[in-house]
Enzyme design. Sequence first.
Site, PDB file in Angstrom:
ATOM      1  N   GLU A 166      -4.959  -8.805  -0.579  1.00 37.58           N
ATOM      2  CA  GLU A 166      -5.884  -8.521   0.693  1.00 37.58           C
ATOM      3  C   GLU A 166      -7.291  -8.290   0.111  1.00 37.58           C
ATOM      4  O   GLU A 166      -7.405  -7.477  -0.519  1.00 37.58           O
ATOM      5  CB  GLU A 166      -5.275  -7.245   1.356  1.00 37.58           C
ATOM      6  CG  GLU A 166      -4.002  -7.316   1.935  1.00 37.58           C
ATOM      7  CD  GLU A 166      -3.495  -6.149   2.777  1.00 37.58           C
ATOM      8  OE1 GLU A 166      -4.658  -5.425   3.457  1.00 37.58           O
ATOM      9  OE2 GLU A 166      -2.542  -5.922   2.987  1.00 37.58           O
ATOM     10  N   GLU A 209       0.818  -1.348  -0.050  1.00 38.80           N
ATOM     11  CA  GLU A 209       0.019   0.020   0.093  1.00 38.80           C
ATOM     12  C   GLU A 209       0.882   1.094  -0.021  1.00 38.80           C
ATOM     13  O   GLU A 209       0.874   2.096   0.758  1.00 38.80           O
ATOM     14  CB  GLU A 209      -1.126   0.183   1.238  1.00 38.80           C
ATOM     15  CG  GLU A 209      -1.938  -1.279   1.143  1.00 38.80           C
ATOM     16  CD  GLU A 209      -3.072  -1.173   2.127  1.00 38.80           C
ATOM     17  OE1 GLU A 209      -3.255  -0.151   2.754  1.00 38.80           O
ATOM     18  OE2 GLU A 209      -4.134  -1.998   1.872  1.00 38.80           O
TER      19      GLU A 209
HETATM   20  O1  AHR Z   1      -5.396  -6.209   6.915  1.00 38.72           O
HETATM   21  C1  AHR Z   1      -5.398  -4.988   7.536  1.00 38.72           C
HETATM   22  C2  AHR Z   1      -4.583  -3.868   6.803  1.00 38.72           C
HETATM   23  O2  AHR Z   1      -5.230  -3.377   5.836  1.00 38.72           O
HETATM   24  C3  AHR Z   1      -3.068  -4.016   6.310  1.00 38.72           C
HETATM   25  O3  AHR Z   1      -2.140  -4.019   6.996  1.00 38.72           O
HETATM   26  C4  AHR Z   1      -3.047  -3.090   5.196  1.00 38.72           C
HETATM   27  O4  AHR Z   1      -2.443  -3.281   4.201  1.00 38.72           O
HETATM   28  C5  AHR Z   1      -4.517  -2.629   4.994  1.00 38.72           C
HETATM   29  O5  AHR Z   1      -4.842  -1.365   4.872  1.00 38.72           O
END
Ligand code: AHR
Length: 562
Positions: free
Chosen positions: A357, A224
């Site tokens: 994610e 990110e």
């Molecule tokens: O999964 C929780 C958080 O969500 C992670 O650390 C981040 O990459 C995302 O914003």
Amino acid sequence: MKRRDFMLGAMAGGGALVMSKTFATEKLLSFMPRPQAADSRIEILAAESIGTIAPEIYGHFTEHLGGVIYDGVWVGEDSKIPNVAGIRKSLIDALLKIKPSVIRWPGGCFADSYNWRNGIGPKNTRPRTTNFWAGASEWPKGAPNGPGKYETNQFGTDDFLRFCKLTGAQPYIAANLRSLNAKDFYEWVEYCNSPAGTTSLADLRAVKGEKDGANVRFWGIGNESWGCGGNFTPEEYAAEYRRFTAWVPGYGVNLAFVGAGPNGGDLDWTRRFFTKLNERRAIGSMWGWAMHHYSWNVSGGRTNDWREGKGDAVNYQDEEWYELLHEADRVDSMISDCWNVMGEIDRTHRVKLVVDEWGAWYKPGSEVDNTHLLGQQSTIRDAVLAGQTLDTFHRHADKVGMAAIAQLVNCLQSLFLAHEDKFVLTPTYHVFDMYSVHQGKKAIRTVFSSPRPSYTRSGQPATIRGLNGSASLDERRLVLTVTNPDPKAAHEAEIALRGATVRSAKGMRLSSTDIHAHNSFAEPNKLAPQTIDVPLLASLRGSGLLHTFPPASVTRIDLELG
Ligand code: AHR
């Protein structure tokens, strides 16, 4: 002629398909009344391959966040809780069953604050450090200053690599691009992959780890980078990405670098990054481009602020059920849109899309312990979301090379909840169990037509997608998975197989009449898949079947082809 009669006639008389006479039940079934209420249709085009379903789509994510590592994965070598070298044994055993292809670690946002050197060497000499998440506003009330806030570094690279080995997963490590240098990254690769006897770092690893190197192939270049990974512009990140990935020795491993891609549907991030990278013709250095997409309820109005609009994990209203699944379903168009933008520059599509994610994200309150920051329950709604998302990845098997649900245990959409000696499988786990059979199989095209369930969004009429799913083929074995996101109505579907005949069918299903159903330490088996009968109809001459999908359900049908 009614549409249904027409379709049944077309299926039976389509010419392609003659039912095998080996059906033991054929005679009996031909006397059974035909269901009258088919309102949906699923066409399976057996001859139309989309691509191989990368096993890496069935990946997981473990971050040093709340109770994921400490209490979830790691219980410690001296613990009374059954463990293998400190790793929770019940977790290893359950994971082995679902064939986890990849595990991502150590974050997440944590990754861009992590110094891997703190987590190697004798455990009693490792420093205590402040965890990235220590000051998060979401910590449950009364959360102590445990390892979730002040990292003990007891679980480090060797432990992660052992966890992967014990579960048969490939490691996928996210490098720290924001707060360490490229050199630290190269040395981490060296620590993991260089054979013993070559360098000091390799010898250090060999004390506890693999003598020949751990062959870590997948490396995330930050995380990110538009946010917690550095607040970069796409152009700044492209320059950093190039610096990190230029001339990295792999020690015999064909390193696969994954760039930190967009937040959901942010096409600008992708377009500008690819354009910048291409100025130095560096697209070839990238294996995958990571997209993140979380789904949260938006009860009472849409918002893009991740802190706003989150609903409850368990106590939701009807509207929230629909809204969450609607939000999750957006990943379908996000994949296509991002892929198209990547293709503007990467014309031959060398780079794969990595959704590393994904999952549901609710407000705090349903965590099983107050040390589990971002911990939440997982209900039948999450199971439908998981099935729906995995099916979407299959339908995009030509684009999605890897994915990871966030996160494995005790955090966001987890497969497991664990605290001390208590451990439970969530409905999301059961979906992975039902679906893992798709790994490595050929995704084939399906066409779903089904009424869109309707609801009211902030007083206005709205709908979500109805029955949806995917199919894969392995020689004569076809697997169809279907979710019914409609919480109120069953839908009967005519399932027509084009280009093959069915010899036999069987199935399993996860469903509940209670749309809030979930498993807990007290009731661990409230939701578990059940085997179901999947009768074939003689009138369809082996080319299809009729099947009713109950409300709020995830179904897998296995067809043996003639
Ligand atoms: O999964 C929780 C958080 O969500 C992670 O650390 C981040 O990459 C995302 O914003």
